[in-house]
Each structure stands twice: as C-alpha cells, then as structure tokens.
Motif scaffolding. Structure first.
Motif, PDB file in Angstrom:
ATOM      1  N   SER A 185      47.101 -11.042 -14.068  1.00 40.86           N
ATOM      2  CA  SER A 185      45.699 -11.254 -14.440  1.00 40.86           C
ATOM      3  C   SER A 185      44.983  -9.911 -14.372  1.00 40.86           C
ATOM      4  CB  SER A 185      45.044 -12.257 -13.508  1.00 40.86           C
ATOM      5  OG  SER A 185      45.027 -11.770 -12.198  1.00 40.86           O
ATOM      6  N   SER A 186      45.279  -9.056 -15.322  1.00 42.98           N
ATOM      7  CA  SER A 186      44.641  -7.744 -15.368  1.00 42.98           C
ATOM      8  C   SER A 186      44.578  -7.276 -16.806  1.00 42.98           C
ATOM      9  CB  SER A 186      45.430  -6.746 -14.526  1.00 42.98           C
ATOM     10  OG  SER A 186      46.534  -6.272 -15.241  1.00 42.98           O
TER      11      SER A 186
ATOM     12  N   PHE B  72      38.928 -14.845  -8.360  1.00 39.51           N
ATOM     13  CA  PHE B  72      40.251 -15.444  -8.535  1.00 39.51           C
ATOM     14  C   PHE B  72      41.096 -14.501  -9.390  1.00 39.51           C
ATOM     15  CE2 PHE B  72      37.653 -18.929  -7.405  1.00 39.51           C
ATOM     16  CZ  PHE B  72      38.484 -19.846  -6.790  1.00 39.51           C
ATOM     17  N   ASN B  73      42.146 -13.936  -8.811  1.00 38.18           N
ATOM     18  CA  ASN B  73      43.072 -13.117  -9.598  1.00 38.18           C
ATOM     19  C   ASN B  73      44.408 -13.043  -8.881  1.00 38.18           C
ATOM     20  OD1 ASN B  73      42.904 -10.894  -7.675  1.00 38.18           O
ATOM     21  ND2 ASN B  73      40.815 -10.697  -8.459  1.00 38.18           N
ATOM     22  N   LYS B 112      36.643 -15.107 -12.450  1.00 37.50           N
ATOM     23  CA  LYS B 112      38.018 -15.610 -12.583  1.00 37.50           C
ATOM     24  C   LYS B 112      38.736 -14.775 -13.620  1.00 37.50           C
ATOM     25  CE  LYS B 112      36.199 -20.218 -12.116  1.00 37.50           C
ATOM     26  NZ  LYS B 112      36.050 -21.462 -12.857  1.00 37.50           N
ATOM     27  N   ARG B 113      39.923 -14.329 -13.296  1.00 35.23           N
ATOM     28  CA  ARG B 113      40.710 -13.542 -14.242  1.00 35.23           C
ATOM     29  C   ARG B 113      41.960 -14.302 -14.619  1.00 35.23           C
ATOM     30  NH1 ARG B 113      39.928  -7.712 -13.772  1.00 35.23           N
ATOM     31  NH2 ARG B 113      38.014  -7.381 -12.616  1.00 35.23           N
TER      32      ARG B 113
END
Lengths: 308, 170
Positions: A185-186, B72-73, B112-113
């Motif tokens: 998640s980046s 969130f990640n 959130k990611r």
C-alpha cells in the motif's frame, strides 16, 4: 419652518441640544421620534448619547439540507448499483440502523451518523451476495468470449508434436525463470525483492541473478520484463570504463602498462620473454584486487608463495 | 526493589551512599510523576461540561479494543516498505486537510491506503454551501495527488453540527 408636531416638541424637551437647527434636520428628528414612540412609551434621556453600535453581522444563510436518501430508498432496490465499489461508510446511503462503539454508561452504542469508528473499518457493502453473483456472471461471459476466440484456429498455430505432456515439455525446455511480484500500500511499485530472478535449468542448477539495470525498465509486468531483457538500448552502448560493474583486465590500462614494461625490460636488459603463466597470475591478481578488494588477495598470496 | 531496601541489603555501591545528589538524580525518572502517561487523555472539569468525542474519550491504550487506528497501511508489516515516508506523508495530509477545511473537520482525519490509492475520510460540518464544498473537494484531491504522486480520494460525511459527535461530557 413653524409647524412642530406634538411628538417633536416632546423630543425637543428631552434632547435640548437638537432644538436649534435647520428645517431639514427638524424633519429627520421628527421621523425618528415617531418611530421610537411606536416601540417605547418613555424614552431615556441620554446626556451623552451612545453611538449607534449595531454591528451588522451577516447572517449565515442556512442551506436547506435534504433528508438522508436512505429514508427514501425502496425496499427492493438494486443494492450493487447503490454501493458499487469499496468505499468509506456513509450513513445517508446505508438504510440500516447501525451502531458501533463501546457504550457510555447505560446508553446505546453510538449510532451511524457522525460515527468515525464506522468510517475507519473496512466494509464489505460492495460484496453482497447479489453483487458477487452479478460479477461472476459477467466473468463467465468474458471467459466464454475468450474461449470462442481461442478456439478459432485462424489466430493460432498448431501445437508442436511431442510436447503434449508436462514431462515432455520439461525435457525439451528445461529452463525456468522464476520472478516474484509484491504488492504494497504505497505509491511505489518498486520492491528490492522483486529484483531477484531465479533461473532454473532442469534439476541440475539453481542460481540467482540480480538483475539491476533491467528492473528499472520494467517492474510490473514479467513478460514485458523478459522481452526487455533481450533488447539493447542505445544508451547502453555509451557505457564507459567508470560504469563497469566488474573490472576486466583485457584492454585495461594495466595490460598496457604491463606490455610497456615488458618491452622496456627486453630492450634495456635483454632478459627472457615473460612467461605466459606469470602474465595470467598478474592478471588474476589485479582483477581480484579491483573486484574483491584487497583482503582476499592477501589470503591467497601466502598459499601461492608456498606452491611456488 | 526500591533504592532504600537496596541500601539495607548493601547492594548499592558506596558511591551512591556518599553522593546523595547522584542517588536522587538516578531515581527521578522512575518517580510516579514521570511515569504517568498523559498523552491522549483529557482532564475532567469541575462542572463536568467538557464535551468529548468517541475518539477523545478512549485513550491510546484502547486502540484495537474500543477504537480503531486513524491510518491504515501495510508499511509496518513484516517486509513493508516506506514506513517513515508514509508516516511523514500522513502527517502532511492531516495538516493540509485541517488547514484547507478550516474549522470544518469534526474528527481526526482517517487515511486509508490501498495499493497506490489514498482514501481520506473525514466528518465535515455543513457550514459551507455545497458549491464551495465541491470546490474544496476537488482542490484537495488535485493538490494532494500531485504532491503524493498517487490518486487521492476524499470520502466526506457531512454532519449538521459538531454536537453530533459528542460521546460524553467530563
């Protein structure tokens, strides 16, 4: 101006100051006095009249907010079109009496409106059974089209004979390339671990190659990556001596120096020609100094001396 | 074992016996005052009229029990990348949101990611007219996505008043 109304007379009596004035001012005074008389019976004498400090605050217009649409939703609506994808919870579009949170004293747990906890947790409102069913059916249709396309022989060549079973395929094509893909998640799609590509040749060898320069060309798509591996870009030809990953003795300054030195020795001293073995030893020593550093060569040196 | 019982048992070296100031300096950071955790906790008022949101009412040790995280990640998982960068970016997003939606945000900004998408969820007061709100929404999304180099989505929930979020009074 002679006409002075009764009310004006009263106001003059109270505010003596305004008695001597021009006719226009009289008229104005009479108007204000009438207005005040309507509201108040007795007016207060203000020897030092206060400034009229009425700040004209702009009233904020209240925008009419329509009621939440969850109240208007029919019972048999098509839910997947209301909530088509993953989204943060919104109370106005979910017609359910939800509560989340630890209750305070004997109250009910916090409700759905203005509840940050409900917004934090991931929800599966887009993955209701009808939505999943709908998506599966769409996939079936796509797969059907794909099958029909792949069965059409005009797009395909014949499958080579003798490669029917996996064993046969493995025997004829023993090379296997294993790549890894990582999801994070980046915003970056680069992962140092994705650079490690394993090349398997049959069951005999396993060696890992670190392919640095090619990963910058393509990281996300493996087939694309393999195709790019075979290409040589024009900028790669510009690679100079300083850009080399490894030291190669052939064609280096060291080789030239050695040649010059040997020529000089032959001319001046008239000694024997250098042996082939010595040249190779020198070459290996220089190469290992550049490639492995100084310490490995120090370990090797005594042994070489012993052998000699 | 506290320092005085240690003294009785001759555990503490002579140095500490002679230099009382040294002994005191060694113990100050272990005193009750210093070990008190204060962050994320609110003092009660005499009248009991301080409004708290659910987020404020639950101190940090209730995270993952009564309340959830605000970011969130996957960066802090094993093998996660860019944990420091993500933390700084989140801080920046929070600052930017609070400044841009000035005096409008009624809760902590939730970030959130998922893959390269950043979804920002906030509670916003209905104090602006919709046109201005839509402008701010587009403005925030556009600027943040150009700075952070990834698509940013704002997921707003509007509330009538800040009073909607009050959980309790202390």
């Amino acid at each position: 101006m002679v006409i002075i109304r009764a009310s004006l007379g009263r106001s003059l009596f109270k505010n003596c100051k305004s008695a001597v004035s021009s006719s226009v001012q009289f008229r104005q005074a009479s108007q204000t006095a009438e207005q005040e008389d309507e509201t108040e019976e007795f007016r207060v004498l203000q020897l030092i009249p206060k400034k009229n400090v009425q700040t004209n605050r702009r009233k904020q217009r209240q925008m009419p907010v329509p009621p939440p649409r969850s109240e208007k939703m029919p019972v048999d609506q098509h839910w997947p079109s209301v909530w088509p994808g993953p989204r943060t919870f919104h109370p106005a579009s979910v017609p359910l009496p939800l509560h989340q949170g630890y209750p305070h004293k004997k109250n009910a747990p916090p409700g759905k409106v203005g509840n940050a906890e409900l917004m934090k947790i991931p929800n599966f409102l887009h993955l209701t059974p009808p939505a999943i069913k709908q998506q599966c059916e769409a996939l079936k249709i796509i797969n059907g089209v794909r099958e029909r396309l792949s069965n059409r022989t005009e797009f395909c060549t014949e499958w080579p004979k003798g490669l029917e079973t996996p064993e046969q395929q493995e025997a004829h094509f023993p090379i296997e390339v294993i790549t890894n893909t990582y999801c994070h998640s980046s915003p970056s799609i680069r992962d140092p671990l994705a650079r490690i590509v394993t090349l398997k040749v049959g069951y005999l060898f396993d060696f890992i190659t670190h392919l640095d320069i090619y990963m910058y060309k393509c990281c996300c798509c493996n087939t694309c990556f393999l195709l790019n591996l075979q290409k040589i870009e024009p900028w790669e030809k510009e690679k100079g001596l300083a850009d080399m990953e490894l030291f190669i003795w052939e064609g280096s300054a060291s080789e030239e120096n050695l040649g010059n030195f040997l020529q000089y020795r032959e001319k001046s001293c008239g000694g024997d020609k250098a042996k082939e073995e010595d040249t190779i030893k020198f070459k290996d020593a220089v190469t290992s100094i550049f490639n492995d550093g100084l310490y490995p060569i120090l370990d090797i040196l005594p042994r070489n001396i012993l052998i000699n | 074992m506290d320092i005085f019982s240690a003294l009785h048992k001759n555990v503490i070296p002579l140095l500490f016996l002679k230099n009382a100031h040294l002994r005191n300096s060694r113990t100050i950071h272990l005193s009750a005052v210093c070990s008190k955790s204060q962050s994320g906790r609110y003092k009660i008022t005499p009248k009991g009229d301080r409004p708290l949101t659910y987020e404020m009412a639950n101190p940090p040790h209730w995270i993952a029990h009564r309340k959830s995280w605000n970011s969130f990640n996957t960066t802090n998982l094993l093998g996660g990348l860019r944990s420091a960068e993500t933390a700084v970016e989140d801080l920046f997003i929070r600052k930017f949101m609070v400044g841009t939606w000035h005096n409008l945000i009624a809760n902590e900004v939730i970030i959130k990611r998922q893959h390269n998408i950043i979804r920002i969820a906030v509670l916003v007061r209905q104090a602006l007219n919709p046109r201005k709100m839509y402008f701010l929404l587009g403005y925030t999304e556009e600027l943040l996505s150009s700075w952070l180099q990834c698509p940013v989505t704002l997921e707003l929930q509007t509330i009538e008043d800040k009073n909607c979020t009050i959980y309790k009074y202390i």
